[in-house]
Scaffold this active site. Structure first.
Site, PDB file in Angstrom:
ATOM      1  NE  ARG A   2       8.770  35.480 -44.608  1.00  0.00           N
ATOM      2  CZ  ARG A   2       8.770  35.777 -43.306  1.00  0.00           C
ATOM      3  NH1 ARG A   2       8.002  35.104 -42.460  1.00  0.00           N
ATOM      4  NH2 ARG A   2       9.531  36.745 -42.842  1.00  0.00           N
TER       5      ARG A   2
ATOM      6  CG  PHE B  64      16.727  44.890 -46.277  1.00  0.00           C
ATOM      7  CD1 PHE B  64      17.583  45.762 -45.598  1.00  0.00           C
ATOM      8  CD2 PHE B  64      16.242  45.264 -47.514  1.00  0.00           C
ATOM      9  CE1 PHE B  64      17.944  46.981 -46.163  1.00  0.00           C
ATOM     10  CE2 PHE B  64      16.601  46.477 -48.089  1.00  0.00           C
ATOM     11  CZ  PHE B  64      17.454  47.332 -47.406  1.00  0.00           C
TER      12      PHE B  64
ATOM     13  CG  ASP C 137      20.603  40.656 -42.661  1.00  0.00           C
ATOM     14  OD1 ASP C 137      19.400  40.939 -42.827  1.00  0.00           O
ATOM     15  OD2 ASP C 137      21.212  40.894 -41.602  1.00  0.00           O
TER      16      ASP C 137
ATOM     17  CB  ALA D 131      20.359  45.882 -48.837  1.00  0.00           C
TER      18      ALA D 131
ATOM     19  CG  ASP E 184      10.479  42.069 -45.502  1.00  0.00           C
ATOM     20  OD1 ASP E 184       9.833  43.083 -45.161  1.00  0.00           O
ATOM     21  OD2 ASP E 184      10.476  41.006 -44.858  1.00  0.00           O
TER      22      ASP E 184
ATOM     23  CB  CYS F  30       7.257  46.640 -41.420  1.00  0.00           C
ATOM     24  SG  CYS F  30       8.965  47.130 -41.155  1.00  0.00           S
TER      25      CYS F  30
END
Length: 398
Positions: free
Chosen positions: A212, A228, A250, A279, A299, A339
């Site tokens: 970020r 997201f 979201d 999304a 993300d 992730c």
């Protein structure tokens, strides 16, 4: 403390000696130390087949990962004293890396405390326990936190999926102090708010902090789409850095309400818009409306939870990145995050390459991002090295 021995099969100690902390149930000598002879959470002395000590672990006879090493020295057991020691070691790294006391203080195995995650929001500490061995030391965790930090509040967010596998109940509990609906934090110099009682996991995702910060350098005067978005970790920081407009997408209206508040406290309420929904669907709608953006953040949550999810997960990552690329201006930036530990860098780059060529665009990868220093990687445990962020410039084909 007199501990029962947990005896491993011949050769099973090699991974532990190489640095790993986990013991699998099939590595235990079932005749010499049958697992049914142990209680969930009990501490044991781990011995190799020749009787040599490998350290102290806690055990759960009912799970595939039946043991987690706590100390390689048999003198040190999991107790208040060890917790204080490990908290201080973890604190030293965080204070070296960050100006504000807002970070992941304990990242499980990487900080020598398997089954424990602690996030810090100034003087509020949010604790997440995922194993029976750590659950037995809940009171000691509170005592150790008070010894080292004297926190205003301690919250247990013990509602993670792993607890069921460990035979543990799911609950959220304020163990100490008063907790606001939205806890203040500071990330990359930006004041923000996190819903630590009813948000996702511990309320905030500190792991993308450094990514970020890089994003902030490139958004002034730009139109940004945050997919997201959760509570606007990316979007609010883009507004603080001077983005001309940010749209957060979201599935949760509650999360978008917090994102709007994060926009407001950074002077960006008139430049913020929240869109509730899926999304994938919203990207299609924005494409139909001929919307275009200078920078898009993708993300998503982990599309690949387990190795068996790999193929479907890869398709999901490819699809959402393809949809995002269609919304980019002619010379624009896509930040593609993952992730999912099971999605490697090569796979992520390959699907981004495939998407850019399918759309007849040229792609330049100009930076790669990783998890922040408060999520240190244990070099023997690949699962601790999970976060990726690919910074991609997308240009017209020429």
């Amino acid at each position: 403390m007199n501990l029962k021995p947990l005896i491993l099969n011949a050769g099973a100690e090699k991974r532990l000696r190489a640095g790993h902390l986990w013991i699998y149930s099939n590595e235990v000598d079932a005749k010499a130390s049958p697992l049914k002879g142990f209680e969930a959470g009990e501490q044991v002395q781990v011995l190799d087949a020749r009787g040599k000590s490998l350290g102290i672990a806690y055990i759960n006879p009912n799970t595939l990962i039946c043991g987690r090493l706590i100390s390689r020295d048999q003198k040190y057991h999991l107790d208040r004293s060890l917790l204080v020691h490990r908290f201080n070691i973890a604190l030293a790294l965080r204070e070296q890396q960050f100006d504000a006391p807002c970070y992941r203080l304990i990242f499980g195995e990487s900080d020598g405390l398997p089954g424990l995650v602690i996030d810090r929001y100034l003087d509020i500490f949010v604790v997440q326990i995922s194993t029976a061995g750590m659950e037995l030391h809940k009171d000691a965790i509170i005592e150790a936190l008070n010894k080292v930090f004297m926190p205003a509040a301690i919250v247990f967010r013990n509602d993670g999926k792993m607890r069921a596998l460990e035979g543990l109940d799911s609950y959220i509990e304020v163990a100490q102090g008063e907790v606001p609906e939205l806890a203040p934090l500071v990330e990359n110099g930006v004041n923000l708010l996190a819903p630590i009682l009813d948000g996702q996991k511990t309320g905030w995702f500190y792991d993308h902090r450094e990514n970020r910060a890089r994003m902030q350098q490139m958004v002034k005067g730009k139109r940004v789409l945050d997919l997201f978005s959760y509570v606007g970790g990316w979007g609010a920081q883009a507004l603080a850095a001077g983005a001309s407009e940010v749209i957060c997408v979201d599935a949760s209206q509650t999360a978008l309400d917090v994102a709007a508040e994060n926009a407001r406290i950074n002077g960006g309420e008139t430049r913020f818009r929240g869109l509730k929904g899926d999304a994938f669907d919203i990207c299609k709608e924005l494409t139909a409306e001929k919307e275009r953006f200078d920078l898009i953040i993708v993300d998503p949550p982990a599309f690949i939870q387990k190795r068996k999810d790999l193929r479907n997960g890869e398709r999901a990552y490819a699809r959402i990145n393809n949809l995002a690329m269609r919304l980019l201006e002619r010379d624009a930036v896509l930040i593609s995050g993952s992730c999912s530990m099971h999605l490697g860098w090569e796979q992520l780059i390959d699907l981004l390459r495939g998407n850019s060529r399918e759309l007849d665009r040229n792609a330049q990868i100009f930076a790669r991002g990783h998890q922040g220093a408060d999520h240190p990687v244990h070099p023997a445990i690949p699962e601790t090295d999970y976060l990726k962020a690919c910074f991609l410039r997308v240009l017209p084909s020429s």
